[in-house]
Motif scaffolding. Structure first.
Motif, PDB file in Angstrom:
ATOM      1  N   ALA A  60       0.833  -1.213   0.000  1.00 53.85           N
ATOM      2  CA  ALA A  60       0.000   0.000   0.000  1.00 53.85           C
ATOM      3  C   ALA A  60       0.867   1.262   0.000  1.00 53.85           C
ATOM      4  N   LEU A  61       1.989   1.224   0.753  1.00 56.32           N
ATOM      5  CA  LEU A  61       2.885   2.390   0.766  1.00 56.32           C
ATOM      6  C   LEU A  61       3.510   2.590  -0.613  1.00 56.32           C
ATOM      7  N   ASP A  62       3.873   1.472  -1.250  1.00 63.02           N
ATOM      8  CA  ASP A  62       4.448   1.561  -2.602  1.00 63.02           C
ATOM      9  C   ASP A  62       3.435   2.164  -3.577  1.00 63.02           C
ATOM     10  N   GLU A  63       2.135   1.940  -3.292  1.00 63.16           N
ATOM     11  CA  GLU A  63       1.086   2.496  -4.162  1.00 63.16           C
ATOM     12  C   GLU A  63       0.778   3.957  -3.795  1.00 63.16           C
ATOM     13  N   ASP A  64       1.631   4.518  -2.933  1.00 61.66           N
ATOM     14  CA  ASP A  64       1.522   5.920  -2.595  1.00 61.66           C
ATOM     15  C   ASP A  64       0.343   6.240  -1.687  1.00 61.66           C
ATOM     16  N   ARG A  65      -0.051   5.274  -0.890  1.00 57.70           N
ATOM     17  CA  ARG A  65      -1.172   5.517   0.018  1.00 57.70           C
ATOM     18  C   ARG A  65      -0.697   5.784   1.440  1.00 57.70           C
ATOM     19  N   ILE A  66      -1.525   6.473   2.193  1.00 62.71           N
ATOM     20  CA  ILE A  66      -1.315   6.519   3.645  1.00 62.71           C
ATOM     21  C   ILE A  66      -1.994   5.272   4.202  1.00 62.71           C
ATOM     22  N   VAL A  67      -1.289   4.547   5.074  1.00 64.57           N
ATOM     23  CA  VAL A  67      -1.867   3.314   5.626  1.00 64.57           C
ATOM     24  C   VAL A  67      -2.303   3.569   7.066  1.00 64.57           C
ATOM     25  N   LEU A  68      -3.571   3.286   7.352  1.00 63.33           N
ATOM     26  CA  LEU A  68      -4.090   3.416   8.720  1.00 63.33           C
ATOM     27  C   LEU A  68      -4.226   2.032   9.314  1.00 63.33           C
ATOM     28  N   VAL A  69      -3.628   1.829  10.478  1.00 58.94           N
ATOM     29  CA  VAL A  69      -3.733   0.518  11.117  1.00 58.94           C
ATOM     30  C   VAL A  69      -4.484   0.681  12.428  1.00 58.94           C
ATOM     31  N   ALA A  70      -5.465  -0.195  12.661  1.00 53.94           N
ATOM     32  CA  ALA A  70      -6.209  -0.183  13.922  1.00 53.94           C
ATOM     33  C   ALA A  70      -5.267  -0.648  15.027  1.00 53.94           C
ATOM     34  N   GLY A  71      -5.085   0.187  16.049  1.00 51.00           N
ATOM     35  CA  GLY A  71      -4.174  -0.159  17.139  1.00 51.00           C
ATOM     36  C   GLY A  71      -4.749  -1.243  18.044  1.00 51.00           C
ATOM     37  N   PHE A  72      -3.905  -1.711  19.014  1.00 47.33           N
ATOM     38  CA  PHE A  72      -4.395  -2.479  20.171  1.00 47.33           C
ATOM     39  C   PHE A  72      -4.783  -3.917  19.840  1.00 47.33           C
ATOM     40  N   GLN A  73      -4.547  -4.391  18.619  1.00 49.46           N
ATOM     41  CA  GLN A  73      -5.085  -5.711  18.250  1.00 49.46           C
ATOM     42  C   GLN A  73      -4.212  -6.443  17.251  1.00 49.46           C
ATOM     43  N   GLY A  74      -4.451  -7.744  17.184  1.00 46.15           N
ATOM     44  CA  GLY A  74      -3.759  -8.567  16.204  1.00 46.15           C
ATOM     45  C   GLY A  74      -4.564  -9.833  15.958  1.00 46.15           C
ATOM     46  N   VAL A  75      -3.928 -10.783  15.293  1.00 41.57           N
ATOM     47  CA  VAL A  75      -4.573 -12.081  15.087  1.00 41.57           C
ATOM     48  C   VAL A  75      -3.629 -13.126  15.666  1.00 41.57           C
ATOM     49  N   SER A  76      -4.212 -14.087  16.410  1.00 45.66           N
ATOM     50  CA  SER A  76      -3.337 -15.045  17.096  1.00 45.66           C
ATOM     51  C   SER A  76      -2.866 -16.128  16.144  1.00 45.66           C
ATOM     52  N   THR A  77      -1.895 -16.893  16.618  1.00 44.27           N
ATOM     53  CA  THR A  77      -1.398 -18.029  15.847  1.00 44.27           C
ATOM     54  C   THR A  77      -2.514 -19.066  15.646  1.00 44.27           C
ATOM     55  N   GLU A  78      -3.622 -18.942  16.417  1.00 49.22           N
ATOM     56  CA  GLU A  78      -4.803 -19.812  16.225  1.00 49.22           C
ATOM     57  C   GLU A  78      -5.884 -19.099  15.405  1.00 49.22           C
ATOM     58  N   TYR A  79      -5.550 -17.987  14.784  1.00 45.24           N
ATOM     59  CA  TYR A  79      -6.452 -17.216  13.901  1.00 45.24           C
ATOM     60  C   TYR A  79      -7.618 -16.540  14.625  1.00 45.24           C
ATOM     61  N   ASP A  80      -7.473 -16.287  15.924  1.00 43.31           N
ATOM     62  CA  ASP A  80      -8.493 -15.516  16.634  1.00 43.31           C
ATOM     63  C   ASP A  80      -8.033 -14.071  16.785  1.00 43.31           C
TER      64      ASP A  80
END
Ligand code: ADP
Ligand code: ASP
Ligand code: MG
Length: 418
Positions: A144-164
């Motif tokens: 997305a950065l290479d496509e010249d976009r600003i990237v917004l990431v939702a803080g405080f979260q992720g996805v676990s190794t169990e996909y939750d």
């Protein structure tokens, strides 16, 4: 007495990419995105950084008190919500604000894309409510950065190794930002918040508190661990372990804030005391009838981060983070020991790298506390910290008195270098 032990963090696999210099990660806290007008202001700040040539990643927290409201809502529905479902719910706040910021950026004529933590490639362990980041798969952000976009990431979260979906503990958007800055090889991680930087005490409690211009990682770790909630402790650990320079500054002005980086001599010269921190509530447990080795083994298995430990004959007193309370209670109940929790305690700490080399800090600290007629329940120290556990109604005046005793309201305390 034991020093706070900081977690060791996994090595981050940083994707080696030429030309990713000039990347900046800008994180905005809850107050900074609390209403539509503020969201538009954050958007123009991000667009400004993009127009000056940087590759820009924005990390946002939930609007205002949205996370608190979601937690309260869960507890209205269920007395003990399942941690997995609670994470599904409370991760939503950041998703809302990051989509809104992306919309506002588009209105300013710049391309932007919002991503959840999972879409951004933030992989965590499976500890719901306090998950640790184990890997950042940054290829989608790079694209997305290479496509010249600003990237917004939702803080405080992720996805676990169990996909939750997981969350990173309260204040965890700071850690999202630092982890991304590390993985992207960003020049710096800018933490925009509702105060002008890191102060010699919480400026809401001590109006004379001074903004510190530079703080070492070690001091910031102690400040964050002992209550300066302006940065989540884990984000500082991450920054230190991966050499990410942090700049804590105001969302509402262009003034420089506080740099957190490797210690240098000029910092040390002026670093007798860096600040006085406090918490109003501490989880302190007293246990009897169990061997210390057995006790700490079960607390470790329950993933409780034990902070201070005091052993007196067969009694053991220890403290642990508030968010570990349910796990601590479970572990203690399973041991079958006699235990109780000491309620109504807060903590006041004096922190400073200069303590190591300047005698007399302890004398002045204890004399000040005695002068107030305050009786600390117990005291814990590290080479650069003295912490008092005391009744929480005594916290405010103890902070103010110690701040004054070390003359932290004077210009000297700021560490301004000409
Ligand atoms: P954000 O929503 O931007 O993440 P936080 O509420 O998590 O903001 O952290 C900022 C708050 O931290 C400030 O409003 C301030 O009251 C508090 N704080 C506590 N101690 C300090 C300190 N030593 N320096 C600066 N802020 C502090
Ligand atoms: N919104 C989350 C919280 O309130 C994360 C953050 O603000 O950093 O804890
Ligand atoms: Mg915060």
């Amino acid at each position: 007495m034991a020093e706070a032990a900081y977690e060791t963090l996994p090595e981050l696999e940083t994707e080696e990419r030429p030309g990713s210099a000039g990347t900046v990660v800008m994180k905005f806290g809850g107050t900074s995105v609390a209403d539509p007008e503020k969201i538009r202001r954050v958007a123009s700040r991000l667009v400004g950084a993009r127009r000056s040539g940087a590759r820009v990643v924005g990390v946002v927290s939930a609007m205002g008190y949205h996370t608190d409201e979601l937690v309260a809502l869960a507890h209205k529905v269920s007395p003990r919500p399942k941690p997995r479902e609670l994470d599904m719910l409370i991760s939503v706040g950041e998703r809302v604000s990051c989509a809104l910021v992306a919309m506002a950026i588009a209105d300013l004529g710049t391309d932007a894309i919002s991503l959840t933590g999972s879409q951004a490639g933030i992989v965590t362990d499976t500890a719901h409510g306090r998950a640790k980041i184990v890997e950042v798969k940054a290829h989608r952000i790079h694209r997305a950065l290479d496509e010249d976009r600003i990237v917004l990431v939702a803080g405080f979260q992720g996805v676990s190794t169990e996909y939750d979906i997981t969350t990173l503990g309260r204040g965890g958007s700071d850690t999202t930002a630092v982890a991304l800055a590390g993985a992207l090889g960003a020049d710096a991680c800018e933490i925009y918040t509702d105060v002008d930087g890191v102060f010699t005490a919480d400026p809401r409690l001590v109006p004379e508190a001074r903004k510190l211009h530079a703080v070492s990682y070690e001091e910031m770790l102690e400040l964050a661990a002992s209550g300066a909630r302006v940065l989540q402790l884990r984000s500082v650990e991450f920054a230190r372990n991966h050499g990410v320079k942090l700049h804590v500054r105001s969302t509402f002005t262009d003034e420089p804030g506080t740099w957190i980086r490797e210690e240098d001599e000029r910092m040390l010269e002026k670093a007798l005391i860096s600040g006085v921190t406090h918490t109003v509530e501490e989880a302190v447990y007293e246990v009897e009838g169990v061997a210390p080795a057995e006790l700490f083994e079960s607390l470790a298995t329950a993933e409780v981060n034990v902070d201070t430990v005091i052993q007196m004959d067969s009694r053991i007193v220890f403290s642990a983070p508030l968010e570990d309370r349910p796990h601590a209670e479970q572990a203690l109940a399973a041991l079958g020991a006699r235990w109780s929790e000491q309620h109504g305690l807060g903590k006041v700490s004096v922190v400073g790298a200069g303590m190591k080399s300047h005698p007399g800090v302890a004398a002045r600290t204890f004399a000040t506390v005695r002068g107030l007629g305050v009786e600390p329940r117990f005291v814990a120290t590290s080479p650069i910290k003295i912490a008092f556990y005391l009744p929480h109604e005594e916290v405010d005046r103890t902070v103010r008195a110690l701040h004054e005793a070390f003359e932290l309201g004077s210009a000297e305390a700021e560490r301004q270098h000409a």
